[in-house]
Design a protein around this motif. Structure first.
Motif, PDB file in Angstrom:
ATOM      1  N   PHE A  55      -6.386  11.292  -7.597  1.00 14.80           N
ATOM      2  CA  PHE A  55      -5.406  10.278  -7.247  1.00 14.80           C
ATOM      3  C   PHE A  55      -5.290   9.238  -8.336  1.00 14.80           C
ATOM      4  CE2 PHE A  55      -7.288  11.824  -3.330  1.00 14.80           C
ATOM      5  CZ  PHE A  55      -6.170  12.237  -2.652  1.00 14.80           C
ATOM      6  N   LEU A  56      -4.106   8.736  -8.483  1.00 12.06           N
ATOM      7  CA  LEU A  56      -3.858   7.620  -9.388  1.00 12.06           C
ATOM      8  C   LEU A  56      -2.808   6.748  -8.713  1.00 12.06           C
ATOM      9  CD1 LEU A  56      -4.938   6.962 -12.255  1.00 12.06           C
ATOM     10  CD2 LEU A  56      -2.783   7.831 -13.121  1.00 12.06           C
ATOM     11  N   SER A  57      -3.076   5.462  -8.624  1.00 10.86           N
ATOM     12  CA  SER A  57      -2.079   4.595  -8.000  1.00 10.86           C
ATOM     13  C   SER A  57      -0.880   4.459  -8.930  1.00 10.86           C
ATOM     14  CB  SER A  57      -2.669   3.214  -7.692  1.00 10.86           C
ATOM     15  OG  SER A  57      -2.836   2.474  -8.879  1.00 10.86           O
ATOM     16  N   CYS A 101      -7.236   3.019   5.011  1.00  4.68           N
ATOM     17  CA  CYS A 101      -6.398   3.904   4.204  1.00  4.68           C
ATOM     18  C   CYS A 101      -7.265   4.895   3.424  1.00  4.68           C
ATOM     19  CB  CYS A 101      -5.565   3.062   3.243  1.00  4.68           C
ATOM     20  SG  CYS A 101      -4.614   4.038   2.060  1.00  4.68           S
ATOM     21  N   PRO A 102      -6.990   6.203   3.550  1.00  8.26           N
ATOM     22  CA  PRO A 102      -7.814   7.192   2.848  1.00  8.26           C
ATOM     23  C   PRO A 102      -7.761   7.039   1.329  1.00  8.26           C
ATOM     24  CG  PRO A 102      -5.866   8.236   3.773  1.00  8.26           C
ATOM     25  CD  PRO A 102      -5.915   6.835   4.298  1.00  8.26           C
ATOM     26  N   PHE A 103      -6.650   6.574   0.797  1.00  6.16           N
ATOM     27  CA  PHE A 103      -6.529   6.438  -0.657  1.00  6.16           C
ATOM     28  C   PHE A 103      -7.389   5.307  -1.179  1.00  6.16           C
ATOM     29  CE2 PHE A 103      -2.615   8.171   1.058  1.00  6.16           C
ATOM     30  CZ  PHE A 103      -2.768   9.451   0.575  1.00  6.16           C
ATOM     31  N   TYR A 107      -9.707   6.654  -3.896  1.00  7.62           N
ATOM     32  CA  TYR A 107      -9.244   6.255  -5.213  1.00  7.62           C
ATOM     33  C   TYR A 107     -10.372   5.587  -5.996  1.00  7.62           C
ATOM     34  CZ  TYR A 107      -6.311   3.959  -8.696  1.00  7.62           C
ATOM     35  OH  TYR A 107      -5.751   3.517  -9.864  1.00  7.62           O
ATOM     36  N   PRO A 108     -10.672   6.061  -7.184  1.00 10.49           N
ATOM     37  CA  PRO A 108     -11.823   5.543  -7.928  1.00 10.49           C
ATOM     38  C   PRO A 108     -11.685   4.084  -8.364  1.00 10.49           C
ATOM     39  CG  PRO A 108     -10.589   7.086  -9.271  1.00 10.49           C
ATOM     40  CD  PRO A 108      -9.997   7.133  -7.884  1.00 10.49           C
TER      41      PRO A 108
END
Length: 115
Positions: A55-57, A101-103, A107-108
């Motif tokens: 993932f990347l925002s 929120c799962p992200f 999300y690192p």
């Protein structure tokens, strides 16, 4: 050690150097504290060689690449609810709460949101 460059590199490898090859995941306001602050623009998702999601925002992509992400240019748009349904077991193993929120959990760079 700063993990962002490695994560960004892994993401770029997975999308063959073009964020448009990623899935755009649209956040839903029900679990995202950032929606209330109008600062969550969504996430980009790709899969690494082992089929693990990366993932990347959208904010991070813009910051690191200087490009604005248009969801319509991505390979597909997926609602957060649909992601949660499709990745139920993955989320069960890799997140600690159904109420966050799962992200933000996966999300690192999530500390940026709570910083």
């Amino acid at each position: 050690m700063n993990q962002k460059p490695c994560q960004f590199y892994s993401f770029l490898q997975a999308v063959r150097g073009n964020w448009r090859n990623a899935l755009f995941i649209r956040c839903s306001g029900s679990l995202c504290p950032m929606i209330r602050q109008a600062s969550c623009e969504g996430f980009l998702m790709a899969a690494d060689a082992g089929c693990q999601p990366i993932f990347l925002s959208v904010q991070t992509m813009r910051k690191l690449s200087g490009e604005a992400v248009d969801p319509e240019e991505c390979s597909a748009i997926l609602e957060c609810r649909s992601f949660r349904t499709a990745y139920t077991k993955f989320l069960e193993w890799h997140t600690s709460s159904d109420h966050v929120c799962p992200f933000l959990q996966l999300y690192p760079d999530r500390d940026t949101y709570f910083g």
